[in-house]
Design a protein around this motif. Structure first.
Motif, short mmCIF file in Angstrom:
data_model
loop_
_atom_site.label_atom_id
_atom_site.label_comp_id
_atom_site.label_asym_id
_atom_site.label_seq_id
_atom_site.Cartn_x
_atom_site.Cartn_y
_atom_site.Cartn_z
N CYS A 74 39.48 28.45 -11.03
CA CYS A 74 38.46 29.29 -10.39
C CYS A 74 39.08 30.11 -9.27
N ASP A 75 38.90 31.42 -9.33
CA ASP A 75 39.50 32.31 -8.34
C ASP A 75 38.47 33.05 -7.49
N ASP A 76 37.19 32.65 -7.57
CA ASP A 76 36.19 33.24 -6.69
C ASP A 76 36.48 32.84 -5.24
N PRO A 77 36.17 33.69 -4.27
CA PRO A 77 36.36 33.31 -2.87
C PRO A 77 35.34 32.24 -2.45
N GLY A 78 35.72 31.47 -1.47
CA GLY A 78 34.80 30.44 -0.95
C GLY A 78 34.87 29.15 -1.72
N ILE A 79 34.76 29.23 -3.05
CA ILE A 79 34.78 28.02 -3.88
C ILE A 79 36.09 27.85 -4.62
N GLY A 80 36.87 28.94 -4.74
CA GLY A 80 38.12 28.90 -5.48
C GLY A 80 39.28 29.41 -4.65
N GLY B 242 32.13 36.55 -8.34
CA GLY B 242 31.48 36.72 -9.62
C GLY B 242 32.32 37.33 -10.72
N THR B 243 33.61 37.55 -10.49
CA THR B 243 34.45 38.18 -11.51
C THR B 243 35.34 37.17 -12.25
N ASP B 244 35.18 35.89 -11.94
CA ASP B 244 35.91 34.83 -12.66
C ASP B 244 34.91 33.80 -13.15
N TYR B 245 33.87 34.30 -13.79
CA TYR B 245 32.72 33.49 -14.15
C TYR B 245 33.07 32.25 -14.98
N SER B 246 33.82 32.42 -16.05
CA SER B 246 34.07 31.31 -16.97
C SER B 246 34.83 30.17 -16.33
N ASP B 247 35.70 30.49 -15.37
CA ASP B 247 36.46 29.44 -14.70
C ASP B 247 35.69 28.78 -13.55
N CYS B 248 34.64 29.44 -13.06
CA CYS B 248 33.99 28.99 -11.83
C CYS B 248 32.60 28.40 -12.00
N ILE C 59 39.91 12.85 -7.49
CA ILE C 59 40.78 13.67 -6.65
C ILE C 59 40.30 15.11 -6.55
N ILE C 60 39.06 15.39 -6.97
CA ILE C 60 38.60 16.78 -6.87
C ILE C 60 38.45 17.23 -5.42
N GLU C 61 38.44 16.31 -4.49
CA GLU C 61 38.41 16.71 -3.09
C GLU C 61 39.71 17.40 -2.68
N LEU C 62 40.77 17.24 -3.49
CA LEU C 62 42.03 17.92 -3.21
C LEU C 62 42.02 19.36 -3.70
N ARG C 63 41.04 19.72 -4.50
CA ARG C 63 41.00 21.02 -5.14
C ARG C 63 40.96 22.14 -4.09
N PHE C 64 41.85 23.11 -4.24
CA PHE C 64 41.93 24.29 -3.37
C PHE C 64 42.25 23.95 -1.91
N ARG C 65 42.78 22.76 -1.69
CA ARG C 65 43.16 22.38 -0.33
C ARG C 65 44.68 22.34 -0.25
N ARG D 24 40.18 24.15 4.87
CA ARG D 24 40.92 23.61 3.73
C ARG D 24 42.43 23.72 3.87
N SER D 25 42.97 23.84 5.09
CA SER D 25 44.41 24.01 5.28
C SER D 25 45.09 22.84 5.97
N ASP D 26 44.34 21.74 6.22
CA ASP D 26 44.91 20.58 6.90
C ASP D 26 44.58 19.33 6.09
N ARG D 27 44.95 19.37 4.82
CA ARG D 27 44.53 18.37 3.84
C ARG D 27 44.94 16.94 4.21
N ALA D 28 46.22 16.72 4.49
CA ALA D 28 46.70 15.36 4.74
C ALA D 28 46.02 14.74 5.96
N ASP D 29 45.79 15.55 6.99
CA ASP D 29 45.21 15.01 8.22
C ASP D 29 43.71 14.82 8.11
N CYS D 30 43.05 15.60 7.26
CA CYS D 30 41.58 15.54 7.19
C CYS D 30 41.05 14.64 6.09
N ILE D 31 41.79 14.50 4.99
CA ILE D 31 41.30 13.63 3.92
C ILE D 31 42.26 12.52 3.57
#
Length: 444
Positions: free
Chosen positions: A91-97, A104-110, A152-158, A183-190
């Protein structure tokens, strides 16, 4: 680092592609303590390797959902697949990917992620290995391998690209002190625990640290951005000589080392850079064989020459054939220092202190327990004596291990040390194939 898809998908690929090659155990070193792998009665030439599986996955559409399974496409989340990276499984949408596409331009993946209807429509769901892109094999679209990836989906996009990552303090906004981007401090936050089903840091715990690139030896571990695309880690082992991985400058049967080496990013006054002007690779290197099997992994090294003597300013590390000098037992007991530009740590040099070789193979490779991942290709494994450091291996790839976690592979220095003196003196170039001086120790 090039990674391999697990051997367990061979039967599915063989049936889906009409192949008749039998299943076979993965050749190469096995981690200490791993159960023995049964040998195949078929000749090795008829076996599919784990790299061949990866090639098939990239070249052939072998990822249709199970008939009648899974959720229907979203009716509340609307969009299209006009993004150039649509339908790549991620998924390459902003915010979620990833944010690489417009909303809305990467619908099938998101759409599954947006609607929260993740399912098991991937044909490799429930096989015990996460097949999502990013932290899995990449064989499935995100949101279609819930059974294997759900934990491990909490690791997604982090990632750990924050300046203060790995300091033990969560700095993401909302859940931390807000000093870092979301989503840029993965090891320290999760946390640093990582399941064995993940392709990154497979030993279960991410032990990496950030290295200070203003001080030795990390100021001589830099990155080459190649003119042909891509980047790899490389290390100064002479005033104007670098060591990296051969697969970094080889692809599609062509060798192209042209690029810019940059290092000492944290140096007062800024980093230093130089252009790569020459290279020498193993005489037995073959890109096609490397891409389709494991038998020449020990040739995955490349000596590079740059047009500036940066080592006169920064210094450079030494080289050592650790197995030759210390023996197998001594080599496996030695503390290793590793650093590379991992995909998930932004512009930072990350790595390991005090990891080890865990198996030594006769093909000039070694398996290790250092936390390395994509982007670390060519990165050095060094030993330390006082204030001196010596490169003993360079990062190469990881191999599938059907009965255990991925096996991380590096090419040992014993193979290329015999060529170093002649290359540094200009007696070897990218057009020659053998050492020019007499009495040079032949490769193993």
């Amino acid at each position: 680092m090039r990674h391999h898809i697990r051997i367990a998908v061979l039967a599915l690929l063989a049936s889906g592609l009409g192949l008749s090659a039998p299943l076979a155990a993965q050749d190469g070193p096995v981690l200490a303590g791993a159960p023995p792998v049964e040998a195949s009665a078929e000749p090795a030439s008829e076996r599919l390797t784990s790299r061949e599986i990866g090639n098939w996955l990239r070249q052939v559409d072998v990822k249709p959902p199970k008939p009648g399974g899974g959720a229907a496409p979203s009716t509340r989340y609307t969009g299209n697949d006009t993004c150039q990276w649509a339908n790549d499984g991620e998924c390459d949408d902003p915010g979620i990917g990833t944010g690489a596409c417009q909303v809305g331009t990467d619908y099938s993946d998101c759409w599954r992620i947006v609607e929260g209807v993740e399912d098991n429509t991937c044909r490799w769901a429930n096989d015990g290995e996460c097949d999502e892109p990013g932290f899995g094999t990449g064989a499935c679209t995100q949101g279609t391998d819930l059974a294997d990836c759900g934990a491990i989906i909490e690791l997604r996009f982090r990632n750990d690209s924050c300046e203060t990552a790995f300091d033990g303090v969560c700095s993401e906004p909302g859940i931390g002190d807000g000093r870092c981007a979301e989503r840029s401090d993965r090891a320290d936050c999760i946390g640093r625990e990582r399941p064995l089903t993940i392709n990154d840091h497979y030993f279960g715990h991410d032990d990496r640290v950030f290295h200070d690139t203003s001080v030795f030896p990390w100021n001589v571990v830099g990155q080459v951005d190649f003119d042909s695309g891509g980047a790899c880690t490389a290390t100064l082992i002479g005033p104007d000589i670098l060591i990296t991985a051969s697969h970094c400058i080889n692809g599609d049967g062509r060798t192209d080392s042209r690029g810019v080496f940059q290092t000492a990013y944290d140096r007062p006054g800024g980093p230093l850079s130089a252009r790569v002007i020459d290279h020498f690779i193993d005489p037995d290197w073959d890109d096609q064989r490397f891409s389709s099997g494991d038998e020449i992994d020990g040739t995955d090294w490349a000596l590079l020459r740059i047009d500036q003597r940066l080592g006169d300013t920064l210094g450079h590390v030494g080289v050592r054939g650790l197995v030759d000098t210390e023996g197998r037992r001594g080599a496996m007991q030695a503390d290793l220092y590793q650093g590379g530009y991992s995909w998930d740590t932004g512009a930072h040099l990350s790595g390991n202190i005090g990891c080890h070789m865990v198996e030594i193979a006769n093909d000039n490779t070694m398996a290790h327990d250092c936390d390395t991942t994509r982007g670390d290709s060519g990165s050095p494994f060094m030993v330390r004596e006082g204030n001196e450091y010596f490169v003993v291996a360079t990062d190469s790839n990881f191999r599938s291990n059907p009965r255990g976690p991925m096996i991380y592979i590096a090419a040992r220095s014993e193979r290329w040390i015999p060529y170093l003196e002649d290359f540094a003196a200009g007696r070897l170039t990218n057009t020659t194939q053998r050492p020019a001086s007499g009495g040079v120790k032949p490769p193993k």
